[in-house]
Write an enzyme that holds these catalytic residues in place. Structure first.
Site, PDB file in Angstrom:
ATOM      1  N   LEU A  40       0.978   4.599  -4.731  1.00 49.28           N
ATOM      2  CA  LEU A  40       2.109   4.863  -3.850  1.00 49.28           C
ATOM      3  C   LEU A  40       2.739   3.579  -3.329  1.00 49.28           C
ATOM      4  CD1 LEU A  40       0.640   7.841  -1.796  1.00 49.28           C
ATOM      5  CD2 LEU A  40       2.403   7.960  -3.563  1.00 49.28           C
TER       6      LEU A  40
ATOM      7  N   GLY B 245      -3.949  -3.653   1.711  1.00 45.56           N
ATOM      8  CA  GLY B 245      -4.503  -3.153   0.460  1.00 45.56           C
ATOM      9  C   GLY B 245      -3.495  -2.326  -0.309  1.00 45.56           C
TER      10      GLY B 245
ATOM     11  N   VAL C 255      -2.305   1.639  -1.695  1.00 46.26           N
ATOM     12  CA  VAL C 255      -2.363   3.058  -1.341  1.00 46.26           C
ATOM     13  C   VAL C 255      -2.139   3.891  -2.596  1.00 46.26           C
ATOM     14  CG1 VAL C 255      -1.449   4.878   0.129  1.00 46.26           C
ATOM     15  CG2 VAL C 255      -1.430   2.508   0.931  1.00 46.26           C
TER      16      VAL C 255
ATOM     17  N   ASP D 222       1.596  -1.901  14.048  1.00 49.74           N
ATOM     18  CA  ASP D 222       2.463  -2.088  12.884  1.00 49.74           C
ATOM     19  C   ASP D 222       3.427  -0.911  12.737  1.00 49.74           C
ATOM     20  OD1 ASP D 222       3.459  -3.522  10.767  1.00 49.74           O
ATOM     21  OD2 ASP D 222       1.949  -2.847   9.332  1.00 49.74           O
TER      22      ASP D 222
END
Length: 257
Positions: free
Chosen positions: A21, A27, A29, A137
């Site tokens: 995605l 990292g 997704v 975030d």
């Protein structure tokens, strides 16, 4: 969604990966499916974080806290393994574009839609803060637009990176320039605590972007953006008017109080 590349795993924990995605400082997704057929989003942290035991401990604490944050406006944490060779977390999959994708494709949202968006995100942040978490975030790409309302993703987990990542690490930051609060930026150097008020500042920046298609701070580099957030007033588009403009301006006050 993009197809899996040759060097990417085909499964993480009990989840079979269907495609990627996206990726970011923490990292990658993946869209995945559980053994029972449920569609989920699985985030695997970058391998170099797995070598840091302090990061693993923070990640574990944040996952435990984030599990308790449910509700209508967030993607619930379903599963996680902080002790895996590469730590990962699985959340409910939200079928909908990010706010970034929606504004890029279709332009700014109508005022009423911005108000609904703001109410939903405020409720999500209230739930996050009630559990002692700070998102850190809040940005357009972390807001997903589902048919039944917005979802705030990645809550709580961002704090696990604090102290591991830095604003100067290659490809890594805790927060996003232009949406981070002044105290979050200054705290990297001065150690100042960051509270839920920081997320309120970021909420104001997100709503300004949703209403006008432009962020309230602009610059040619991350350093320029960070300087403007700390030292200059936001550049609010004239299209942002009335009570909505007043609300956004109040969120973007430099003083967290």
């Amino acid at each position: 969604m993009r197809p899996l590349e040759a060097d990417e795993p085909r499964a993480i924990g009990p989840y079979r990966l269907l495609g990627r995605l996206g990726s970011g400082g923490m990292g990658r997704v993946y869209l995945a499916r559980s053994e029972g057929g449920r569609t989920v989003a699985v985030k695997a942290v970058h391998p170099h974080f797995a070598l840091d035991e302090e990061f693993r401990a923070r990640f574990r604490r944040e996952v435990d806290s984030a599990r308790r944050v449910g509700g209508r406006w967030t993607a619930p944490v379903l599963d996680a393994d902080p002790d895996a060779p590469v730590p990962w977390i699985a959340t409910g999959y939200v079928a909908g574009p990010s706010l970034t994708q929606a504004v890029t494709a279709h332009g700014p949202l109508p005022e009423r839609s911005v108000r609904v968006l703001g109410a939903g995100l405020a409720e999500a942040l209230a739930a996050v803060h009630a559990h002692g978490l700070v998102h850190r975030d809040v940005k357009p790409s972390n807001v997903l637009l589902a048919l039944d309302g917005p979802r705030l993703i990645d809550f709580g987990i961002a704090r696990a990176l604090d102290g591991t990542a830095s604003l100067t690490s290659t490809g890594v930051s805790v927060g996003s320039p232009g949406y981070m609060s002044p105290e979050q930026i200054l705290g990297k150097a001065g150690g100042a605590g960051v509270t839920g008020a920081s997320d309120v500042f970021s909420l104001g920046a997100v709503l300004a972007y949703a209403a006008t298609g432009t962020a309230p701070f602009s610059g040619d580099s991350s350093a320029a953006l960070l300087y403007k957030v700390v030292h200059e007033e936001p550049e609010l588009d004239p299209a942002l008017t009335g009570p909505l403009r007043d609300t956004v301006a109040a969120c973007l006050a430099k003083d967290p109080a």
